[in-house]
Each structure stands twice: as structure tokens, then as C-alpha cells.
Design an enzyme around this catalytic site. Structure first.
Site, PDB file in Angstrom:
ATOM      1  N   GLU A   1      92.709 117.155  17.132  1.00  0.00           N
ATOM      2  CA  GLU A   1      92.313 117.669  15.645  1.00  0.00           C
ATOM      3  C   GLU A   1      93.196 116.560  14.834  1.00  0.00           C
ATOM      4  O   GLU A   1      94.273 116.170  15.015  1.00  0.00           O
ATOM      5  CB  GLU A   1      93.227 118.805  15.542  1.00  0.00           C
ATOM      6  CG  GLU A   1      92.621 119.443  13.977  1.00  0.00           C
ATOM      7  CD  GLU A   1      92.913 120.637  13.689  1.00  0.00           C
ATOM      8  OE1 GLU A   1      93.627 121.685  14.732  1.00  0.00           O
ATOM      9  OE2 GLU A   1      92.350 121.375  12.550  1.00  0.00           O
TER      10      GLU A   1
ATOM     11  N   MET B   1      99.340 122.914  18.020  1.00  0.00           N
ATOM     12  CA  MET B   1      98.128 122.810  18.274  1.00  0.00           C
ATOM     13  C   MET B   1      97.278 123.806  19.126  1.00  0.00           C
ATOM     14  O   MET B   1      97.849 124.152  20.131  1.00  0.00           O
ATOM     15  CB  MET B   1      97.740 121.425  18.640  1.00  0.00           C
ATOM     16  CG  MET B   1      96.100 121.107  18.659  1.00  0.00           C
ATOM     17  SD  MET B   1      95.421 121.188  17.128  1.00  0.00           S
ATOM     18  CE  MET B   1      93.829 121.965  17.609  1.00  0.00           C
TER      19      MET B   1
ATOM     20  N   GLU C   1      99.384 129.917  16.249  1.00  0.00           N
ATOM     21  CA  GLU C   1      98.637 129.315  17.331  1.00  0.00           C
ATOM     22  C   GLU C   1      97.642 130.304  18.277  1.00  0.00           C
ATOM     23  O   GLU C   1      96.453 129.954  18.353  1.00  0.00           O
ATOM     24  CB  GLU C   1      99.192 128.215  18.268  1.00  0.00           C
ATOM     25  CG  GLU C   1     100.072 127.231  17.561  1.00  0.00           C
ATOM     26  CD  GLU C   1      99.315 126.427  16.430  1.00  0.00           C
ATOM     27  OE1 GLU C   1      98.023 126.205  16.538  1.00  0.00           O
ATOM     28  OE2 GLU C   1     100.019 126.176  15.383  1.00  0.00           O
TER      29      GLU C   1
END
Ligand code: TRP
Ligand code: ZN
Length: 869
Positions: free
Chosen positions: A121, A263, A298
Site C-alpha cells: 500500500e 499494514m 488492522e
């Protein structure tokens, strides 16, 4: 030099000409020459026979279409242009070579310590292979990893492990399959040797899920809090949102080199080790809470981000604003709701308001982007979550949950837009959000000016409300927003007065929708005290001309802890403003007896939550205070904040001392109650440090500390009060922890914040410390970030030495890691807020950056905006 032409606009969105239904990836891992074979099943969606694939820093080894070597292509700076493609479906085989060992940007495939990992990302997958690297292309992934058996015993990717074996050369291989179609930004790969802890989790429908947390060898005992937080997050999402996990395994890997917090890659989260590793000796209470909230964040992305993803990157807040809202609710439900709210609001009122008044001002759904990494901002995340919270306030929990269900019914497995989300909320609740949608397209912070008028004769109280949003750099014209204004009226006994209008009982949430509005309340039998913007019901600045007495009344009597805190902040704010004027006129600063008495009573209030009292006692910080002025007078504000701290400390010394001693603990536990007690005790110490007993108390606390929380509280107090024990504590700590970069980060932060006159030269020395390296973003953020953002006195030194230092570091970081450089530049962008001399000095550094011949587009975008080019 990056050129302005590369800007993308939201209005230019076009759906893709092709999609990729399946991709089969094979990685032959090698430090300098990793070979990647990507076989994609491509499907034509319109009649185009051309396709542009994204790619950066790649070496193309071969290209085939339907097993035929393909020559109809062109390599460009940003990718591959394929032409003469077959109609319908075809197979694309791309072979690329990449170099993980030189990848200091930490985007794509790179090496962190001894392990390989990826960060895709927003647009990092294009550094792995040529691909349609856009979030609206969703494919099923099969990933095979081939690597040295000894060095990389764990080979991980998304989904479920389906096969493994050993190659002819004796290397091991593992194959993973992810059944959920996903965009490339959610792809992940990890290879390395780790300590791992494992748990089994039974979902509410009875499925078993294996949970695994991977950490560097030797760190096993620091992984348990992350695991516990994960289990709590899974349970909470089932209970509050009815959402269950959807794969057989959920893995979390901690790495030391990481650009952000963590992430949400499908089934394989990669975390900055800062947000995983913790034990009593290495982590503070604050660290424990941050781990809980980021593990939650997350995990919650699995539904809000992964199952429903974003159509394009302009929609980033669709997943981030919503997921921040969810993680805030998680922390509030598990801990103290009011304390969590106070912390979130401080982040908005300080840094987010500052960003929204800066050259980087943008709506939560930006209109124009050069480098997407520049838009992972406080505005998209934190203001974005406030926008979701306002929807929640307007709809209520039941309708909001109905809206969530409808959103998943409509969009599960697809890439959606912010508009899709709002429509689902509107359709599920029947509540009109037409005007409310402006929050997605309008930037800047609205100002609400409110005044009250009591009519003795009519027994009526009128609230006159006006709203105004000033122009921002990106947007000249502003319209009136739909602002939910939550309020109460109090009688003199401290009871809430029932709100009545036109003969009926009315809601405590006023719908402010026009630039000027009056709300009249009936049956008000005495002049009331209004409590306004309760729970910070909208991300706005509020002005109401309260007297000291009214604010003290609310501090004591408001039936809502957030409102009590906010009254305390307004009261302190009044004195800060007055004192800034006084300092400018060379007068002494003052605080009234009444204010001191109010804080004294609060400190001794045995019925109040200690964590809450600690928040009440935190003075607004420099960055928050700066937001109250058009021109920031660095010298006066820093002088006032310090002298008010000293004044309160001196006046309340006996009470602070007694609370400090009473709250001493005999063992360390991390439940919310003990955390709150430590927070209050250490808040007392932060004041006491400014009294004649400061040095002795701080030194004793350091020596007797049972936990990192108390160690760091002592060192912070020594640092900010400039106590004589500072040096010896810093040395002792460094001796103990010099081999542990993560623990040393706390030391680097203190060096960065050091208010003493020789701070800058000590920062240069710290850069020579064996634990420091410019290649690790955590070290940079700790030392350099603390100096730029939390050391106003030395960063803004009149000589310009702080700015020059920043400029020099930014030039180096531009080449090493453009993403980190771009985060660090923010304080310089705000040069227009300071006096003419400082403006000129700051501008000079920005101009020097612009003159570099290799300026990355990350810095280019921000610097050109700031210099208005
Ligand atoms: N999606 C991540 C989160 O909110 C953010 C993130 C992690 C990120 N690493 C990144 C964004 C690198 C840009 C670049 O949790
Ligand atoms: Zn996120």
C-alpha cells in the site's frame, strides 16, 4: 525532477479496460537478484486491445501472452504499454528481477534485519512486477516462495498454506492460496527466522482460527500483549458489529524497518515492531495501549478495507476513517471512554486543525494527488473518523449498525466509494444526509460562534449559532455544513434542564445547517449554563464567551466527563491567552485563585477516575495553543506554558506531593485502574519537577521504578524541567539499552525534545549513538521528529539553526526514504504562521530542497504547494 503533470484528479476516474481474475506468483528470493514470475489471467472488459501496466524500479526479464513471447510493448518511466492484445481472456506471463537489498524506501520487497518483507500500500506492488496496480482490480492470489532453507525457515503469504516441498537445489518452497479476491495493495510476503507464539480462536459460529504472532528471535516474551489484543479485537468485532473472521489463519509479523504503524494485508498483517513488542521492562502503559489499538485497527480492516475495499485512492477515507472510528470504539469499550475521547480530540484540535490550515489542506476525500503516500494524513484518518462519528451521532447505534449491514450486503467483495457508504447509511436509516455529504468535499475547520440570551420574562433561553469556514489553499469558496451540536443546559444546582421547544421535548443534538441559526428553549426558569459541543460532536472550533465562574461550574458539575475536561481546557485556555498578552507587555503571568482552587478540589476528589484527573491536569500543549493564533508567537507561548506550569506546581505543591505519595504502587499490573493511577501519579511528578524538590523526587522515582512507565515519566520530567540529574539518568539508560533500538527510541525522543540551550549539538551527538541509523524510520521519527514537532523552543530558534538542521536532514532522507522525508517536512510547510524573520529562514530551506536535482515527488508535491508554485 518530478513534474506537476503527474497529478491525478478524482474527477478523472475511469473504470479499467481489463481486469485480472487470478494471479500466480513465484518468488525466487535472493538478496540482490530476486526473480519474480507472475502469471495473470486477464479479462478484457471493453473493446480495447491495449493495456498499460504499472511498474517501477523493475528489470524486465521476459514477457509472454498465451505462451508466446510478446514484442508489442513499450517500456516507459512508469510501466509497460502492451498493444495488439487478443480479445476476451488471455494469460499474461511477466518475469522481473528486483533488488531487495538496496531498497531503503521500504516499498515493494525489501529486507528488514534478517528477513524479507513487503509493503504494497498504496502503490508498492508495481515495484514487484508489472501489474494493474489499482485497488479496483481484484484477483485471487496463489503465491509460491522459494528460498534458502536454513536462513528462511518461515515462508509466509496471504491465505492458506496449500503445499510445500524442497527443490532439486535443496531450497525449500511453500505455496499459499488466498480464496478472497483482493487488490494488489493487500498482497504480502514474509521470509525469515522468527520466534512465534500461537493460539486457537473459536469464532462465534464455531470455526477454529489459528492465530500466530511472529517476532525476532529472542523476543518471544514481548509478543503476548499483541496476541491478547488480537483475541480481544476478534471478540469485540463479533459482539459490537457482528463481524467474524473469514480465513483459517491470521498472522502478525513484527519488523523493525517499516514506514508506518502497521499494514492490514489479508491474513498476514505486517507490523512496525514498535506496535507489537512489549513487556514491563521495555514498554510504557502508553505503548501497551497503542499496541491494543493498532492490533485492533488492522484486524478491523479485514471487513472495512479488505472485504469491501476502495474503488480508487481518493476514497481512502472510506476504509481509514471508518476503521479508525472502529478502533476508537474498541479502545473505548475496553477501557475508559472519556479518556479515549479526550486523547482523540487532542489529536484533532492540535495536529489535524494545523494540517487543515496549512498548504496541505485537503478534504477527507482529496480531489488532486501527485504522490498517494502524501495522503495518509490526519485529515483522512482522524477527521475521517470524526465524520463517521457524526453519522453515528445523527443515526444512533441501532440505525448505524443497520447501515453497516446494508453496506456489506451491497458491497462485499467489491471496491466501493465514500458515496456508497453514505448512501447505505441513508437508505438504512431514512435519515437525509444530503447536506452532510459536504464533509467529504469541503476542507478546512469550521468555526462555530455561539452566544446565549436568557429572557427572564418569557422563561426562554436562546442560543444564537453562526458557522463560518475560512478559505483554504485548495478551496476558496465554502458552504454551510450540517453540524450536529450536542448540548445540555444546567440549572444552578447542576441538574440538566429538559430541552423543550414549541411545546415539545427535543433532542440534545441540534442540527446546525445554516450560517446563522437561533434555537429557543422554553420552560427555562433561571439563567442556565450551556454545555456545548459535548463529546466533541463535530470537528469544529467553538467560541462561546464563558465567564470563569461558568467554566468552573461545568468543570465540577457537568454530568459528562468529556464536558468537564473541555471546560477545564477552556478555562486554562483563557489564562494562556491573557498571559500571552501580558508577556508581550512585559508583565508577570497570573492565574486566579478561583482557578487554582478548582484544580485543587479536582486533585483531591476521591470519587473521580485518576486517569481522568490526569487528563484534566494536562495543559494544552504548544501545538494546540498555536491553533488559537493567526501568527504564532513562539517565545511568548513557550514562556507562558512554562510559567503556568511552575505557578500551578508551586500553588498546589502539598496536594501534588500527597497524591504522588499515596499512589505509589508495590507491583506492576497493566489493568486500566493501575494504568490510571500511574498516569495521575506521573502527572503530579511532571508538576513537582518544577519545584525545589523536583530533582530528588525524580531521581528517586528513576531508581525505584518497577516499570518502563515510571522510568520514562522520571526521565521526561527531568528533561522538560532541566533538572541536574538529567545527564546521569540519560547515561544510565543508554548503558542499559544501547543494543535495543526500539527501547532507545524513547531516549532519542527525549534528546529531540530537550529544551536546553545546547539541544542541537546533543542531537548531533545522538546521531552518532550506536543505536542510531538514518535508514530506520523509527529512529528518525524519534530523534528528528521529536525535535521538529515537539521542541518549539529550539526548532524555532531565532538563529535559524533548527531550520538548517531540518533542511540538511531532509536532503539526505529524500534519497534514502522519500516517504519518511515527506512526513518530516510538515513543520517547515507552515512557515506562514510565524514572524517575518522566521518565515524567511524556513522558506530558504524549502527553496534549497526544490533546487535539488533528484527531488522525489513526495517532497516535490508538498514543497511546491507551500511555496505556491
Ligand atoms: N493501511 C495502513 C493502515 O492504516 C497504512 C499503511 C501502512 C501505509 N503502511 C503504509 C500507507 C505504507 C502507506 C504506505 O493501517
Ligand atoms: Zn488503516
Amino acid at each position: 525532477m518530478a513534474s506537476e503533470l503527474q497529478a491525478k484528479y478524482r474527477k478523472d476516474y475511469q473504470s479499467p479496460s481489463h481486469t485480472i481474475t487470478d494471479i500466480d506468483l513465484t518468488f525466487y528470493l535472493h538478496e540482490e537478484k530476486t526473480r519474480v514470475v507472475a502469471i495473470s489471467q486477464v479479462r478484457q472488459l471493453d473493446s480495447t486491445n491495449q493495456l498499460v501496466l504499472d511498474g517501477e524500479n523493475l528489470e524486465l526479464a521476459s514477457l509472454h501472452i498465451n505462451d508466446q513471447a510478446w514484442t508489442a510493448f513499450k517500456v516507459t518511466d512508469t510501466g509497460l504499454e502492451l498493444s495488439a492484445l487478443p480479445d476476451g481472456e488471455f494469460e499474461l506471463r511477466v518475469e522481473t528481477m528486483i533488488n531487495p537489498s538496496t531498497n531503503t524506501a521500504l516499498e515493494g520487497l525489501y529486507i528488514s534485519g534478517q528477513a524479507y518483507c513487503t509493503q504494497c500500500e498504496a502503490e508498492g506492488f508495481r515495484r514487484i512486477t508489472y501489474y494493474m496496480d489499482r485497488p479496483d482490480v481484484l484477483a485471487r492470489y496463489t503465491t509460491t516462495i522459494v528460498a534458502d532453507r536454513e536462513k528462511y525457515p518461515y515462508l509466509l503469504s496471504n491465505g492458506n498454506k496449500i503445499e510445500e516441498g524442497v527443490t532439486e537445489d535443496g531450497e525449500s518452497w511453500v505455496r499459499w492460496q488466498d480464496p478472497h479476491p483482493k487488490p494488489a495493495y493487500l498482497f504480502a510476503l514474509v521470509a525469515g527466522d522468527f520466534d512465534m507464539i500461537q493460539e486457537q480462536y473459536k469464532t462465534k459460529s464455531g470455526r477454529m482460527v489459528t492465530l500466530e504472532v511472529f517476532v525476532d528471535k529472542g523476543n518471544r516474551d514481548r509478543a503476548t500483549h499483541a496476541m491478547l489484543s488480537l483475541i480481544n479485537a476478534m471478540q469485540w468485532d463479533e459482539e459490537r458489529f457482528g463481524l467474524e473472521y473469514d480465513l483459517d489463519v491470521y498472522m502478525v509479523v513484527a519488523v523493525d524497518f517499516f514506514n508506518m504503524g502497521a499494514m492490514e494485508n489479508k491474513g498476514l498483517n505486517i507490523f512496525n515492531s514498535k506496535f507489537v513488542l512489549a513487556n514491563d521492562q521495555t514498554a510504557t502503559d502508553y505503548d501497551y495501549q497503542a499496541i491494543e489499538s493498532i492490533i485492533g485497527h488492522e484486524y478491523f480492516h479485514n471487513w472495512t478495507g479488505n472485504r469491501v475495499t476502495c474503488r480508487d485512492w481518493f476514497q481512502l477515507s472510506l476504509k481509514e476513517g471508518l476503521t479508525v472510528f472502529r478502533d476508537q470504539e474498541f479502545s473505548s469499550d475496553l477501557g475508559s471512554r472519556s479518556v479515549k475521547r479526550i486523547q482523540s480530540v487532542r489529536l484533532i484540535r492540535g495536529p489535524q486543525f494545523a494540517e487543515d490550515a496549512s498548504p496541505m489542506s485537503h478534504p477527507i476525500r482529496p480531489e488532486k494527488v501527485i504522490e498517494m503516500n502524501n495522503f495518509y494524513t490526519l485529515t483522512v484518518y482522524e477527521k475521517g473518523s470524526e465524520v463517521i462519528r457524526m453519522i453515528h451521532t445523527l443515526l444512533g447505534e441501532t440505525n448505524f449498525q443497520k447501515g453497516m449491514q446494508l453496506y456489506f450486503e451491497r458491497h462485499d467483495g467489491t471496491a466501493a466509494t465514500c458515496e456508497d457508504f453514505v448512501s447505505a447509511m441513508e437508505d438504512a436509516s431514512g435519515i437525509d444526509l444530503k447536506q452532510f455529504r459536504l464533509w467529504y468535499s469541503q476542507s478546512g475547520t469550521p468555526v462555530l460562534t455561539v452566544s446565549g440570551e436568557y429572557s427572564e420574562a418569557d422563561k426562554q433561553f436562546a442560543l444564537h449559532v453562526s458557522q463560518h469556514t475560512s478559505s483554504t489553499v485548495d478551496q476558496e469558496e465554502k458552504q454551510a455544513l450540517h453540524i450536529p451540536l450536542k448540548m445540555s443546559l444546567y440549572d444552578s444546582e447542576g441538574n440538566r434542564i429538559e430541552l423543550r421547544c414549541n411545546g415539545e421535548k427535543v433532542s440534545d443534538i441540534l442540527n446546525v445547517t445554516e450560517s446563522e441559526q437561533t434555537f429557543i428553549f422554553e420552560n427555562v426558569f433561571e439563567k442556565p449554563v450551556p454545555s456545548l459541543l459535548e463529546e466533541f460532536s463535530a470537528p469544529v472550533k467553538l467560541f462561546y464567551d464563558y465567564s470563569d465562574e461558568e467554566l468552573i461550574f461545568l468543570m465540577v458539575h457537568a454530568k459528562n466527563d468529556f464536558a468537564r475536561w473541555d471546560a477545564g481546557q477552556m478555562l486554562l485556555g483563557k489564562y494562556i491567552r491573557q498571559n500571552v498578552e501580558k508577556v508581550r507587555d512585559n508583565q508577570e503571568t497570573t492565574i486566579s485563585e478561583g482557578v487554582i482552587q478548582a484544580f485543587k478540589d479536582l486533585l483531591l476528589d476521591k470519587s473521580a477516575d485518576p486517569a481522568f484527573i490526569a487528563e484534566m491536569f494536562a495543559l494544552p500543549n504548544f501545538n494546540e495553543v498555536s491553533e488559537w493564533f493567526d501568527e504564532v508567537d513562539v517565545d511568548s507561548i513557550t514562556t507562558v506554558l512554562k510559567s503556568m506550569k511552575v505557578e500551578l506546581a508551586t500553588a498546589l505543591k502539598p496536594e501534588l506531593l500527597s497524591v504522588y505519595h499515596q499512589l505509589k504502587q508495590s507491583d506492576y499490573t497493566i489493568d486500566h485502574e493501575s494504568i490510571g493511577q500511574r498516569a495521575l501519579r506521573n502527572m503530579c511528578l511532571s508538576y513537582l519537577a518544577f519545584t525545589d524538590q523536583g530533582n530528588e523526587l525524580v531521581q528517586n522515582q528513576y531508581q525505584q521504578a518497577l516499570s518502563m512507565t515510571d522510568v520514562i515519566a522520571a526521565m521526561t520530567a527531568a528533561n522538560l524541567a532541566g533538572l541536574s540529574c538529567r545527564e546521569s539518568l540519560m547515561q544510565d539508560y543508554s548503558k542499559q539499552w544501547k543494543h535495543d533500538g526500539l527501547v532507545m527510541d524513547k531516549w532519542f525522543v527525549l534528546q529531540g525534545q530537550n529544551p536546553s540551550e545546547n539541544a542541537l549539538s546533543m542531537i548531533y551527538d545522538s546521531m552518532e549513538h550506536e543505536a542510531f541509523t538514518m535508514k530506520n524510520p523509527n529512529r528518525i521519527r524519534s530523534l528528528i521528529g521529536a525535535f521538529l514537532n515537539y521542541n518549539p523552543k529550539r526548532f524555532h530558534d531565532k538563529s535559524g539553526s533548527g531550520y538548517q538542521f531540518a533542511g540538511k536532514i531532509l536532503q539526505q532522507l529524500n534519497t534514502i526514504n522519500p516517504q519518511v522525508a515527506s512526513r518530516m517536512v510538515d513543520p517547515l510547510l507552515k512557515f506562514k504562521r510565524y514572524d517575518k524573520d522566521r518565515q524567511a529562514l524556513m522558506k530558504k530551506e524549502l527553496e534549497a530542497l526544490l533546487n535539488m536535482d533528484n527531488l522525489a515527488k513526495d517532497l516535490y508535491e508538498k514543497v511546491t504547494k507551500a511555496l505556491d508554485i
